[in-house]
Design a protein around this motif. Structure first.
Motif, short mmCIF file in Angstrom:
data_model
loop_
_atom_site.label_atom_id
_atom_site.label_comp_id
_atom_site.label_asym_id
_atom_site.label_seq_id
_atom_site.Cartn_x
_atom_site.Cartn_y
_atom_site.Cartn_z
N PRO A 1 0.89 -1.66 -0.37
CA PRO A 1 -0.45 -0.04 0.02
C PRO A 1 0.64 1.66 0.03
O PRO A 1 0.56 1.89 -1.13
CB PRO A 1 -0.47 -0.07 1.03
CG PRO A 1 -0.67 -1.37 1.85
CD PRO A 1 1.04 -2.13 1.15
N ARG A 2 2.24 1.32 0.82
CA ARG A 2 2.64 2.36 0.45
C ARG A 2 3.09 2.93 -0.66
O ARG A 2 3.02 3.95 -1.13
CB ARG A 2 4.65 1.49 1.40
CG ARG A 2 4.90 3.48 2.28
CD ARG A 2 6.15 2.84 2.75
NE ARG A 2 7.32 1.97 1.78
CZ ARG A 2 8.13 1.49 2.38
NH1 ARG A 2 8.36 2.20 3.60
NH2 ARG A 2 9.05 1.22 1.62
N GLU B 1 0.18 4.05 -3.14
CA GLU B 1 0.19 5.48 -2.52
C GLU B 1 1.38 6.20 -2.97
O GLU B 1 0.90 7.38 -3.85
CB GLU B 1 -0.13 5.18 -0.66
CG GLU B 1 -1.34 4.58 -0.81
CD GLU B 1 -1.36 4.41 1.32
OE1 GLU B 1 -0.30 4.30 1.83
OE2 GLU B 1 -2.27 4.13 1.55
N ARG C 1 6.65 8.10 0.72
CA ARG C 1 5.66 6.96 -0.29
C ARG C 1 6.56 6.13 -0.56
O ARG C 1 7.20 4.71 -0.90
CB ARG C 1 4.53 6.35 -0.38
CG ARG C 1 3.56 7.11 0.40
CD ARG C 1 3.26 5.83 1.17
NE ARG C 1 2.37 6.16 2.04
CZ ARG C 1 2.13 6.29 3.48
NH1 ARG C 1 2.93 6.26 3.74
NH2 ARG C 1 0.55 5.77 4.17
N LEU D 1 -2.54 11.33 7.01
CA LEU D 1 -1.24 10.16 6.35
C LEU D 1 -0.62 10.09 7.68
O LEU D 1 -0.52 8.89 7.69
CB LEU D 1 -0.20 11.02 5.53
CG LEU D 1 0.92 10.40 4.75
CD1 LEU D 1 -0.18 8.96 4.23
CD2 LEU D 1 1.67 11.15 3.58
#
Length: 190
Positions: free
Chosen positions: A9-10, A13, A75, A178
């Motif tokens: 997911p990092r 994103e 990210r 975040l």
């Protein structure tokens, strides 16, 4: 690339932030020529940013770009952030009106670099402060260099700074979200 890296997911994103960052550049160029409460003939379209203070409408996207670049770095890491700055500078030069190419590209490169230099040491200690402080430095650098190179005049500096600051302030809740989401998911900055 391993399947686990593609579904991280990092990274996902980060790539979304990178795409959004890249889109702010054509959006700023389109806004400045097409959207505002008043459009100056052969000049920019302007929006009110405070009572009696106008700014070119593109400043909204520049303020957002500063925040999104921070998210790209958080990210995807420093290398991606530098690559985004270089690519953004080239895109800025490519899309700017001919008379503003040097001012647009130079201001973009210097402001995003200043943002990176302030954000990098602060991000692990306090994300929201890092985003705010780095964006504030970046928006002032962008405004000063753009106006000085393009027009040799800083008369529009208050409007430039305020317009960009509004977008940074609107994006700060996203930085707070975040930070909380990262803490819940155990995600560290890249």
């Amino acid at each position: 690339m391993e399947n686990s890296q593609m579904t991280d997911p990092r990274r996902l994103e980060g790539f979304l932030a990178l795409i959004a960052f890249g889109l702010t550049i054509p959006a700023a160029n389109w806004l400045i020529g097409h959207a505002g409460t008043v459009c100056v003939p052969n000049g920019p379209c302007l929006i009110p940013v405070a009572p009696g203070i106008m700014a070119p409408s593109g400043v909204l996207m520049i303020g957002l770009a500063l925040v999104l670049r921070d998210f790209v770095q958080r990210r995807l890491g420093l290398r991606f952030a530098w690559a985004a700055i270089v690519a953004g500078t080239a895109l800025s030069a490519l899309l700017a009106p001919p008379a503003l190419v040097l001012a647009s590209a130079t201001a973009f490169l210097l402001s995003e670099t200043a943002d990176l230099l302030v954000y990098t040491p602060l991000q692990r200690r306090n994300l929201v402060l890092a985003v705010f402080a780095s964006s504030l430095v970046g928006l002032v650098v962008d405004s000063i260099f753009f106006l000085a190179i393009a027009f040799g005049d800083l008369g529009y500096l208050p409007g430039q700074v305020l317009g960009k600051l509004w977008m940074v302030l609107l994006a700060l809740p996203l930085a707070a979200w975040l930070r909380r989401a990262d803490a819940r998911r155990g995600i560290l900055p890249a």
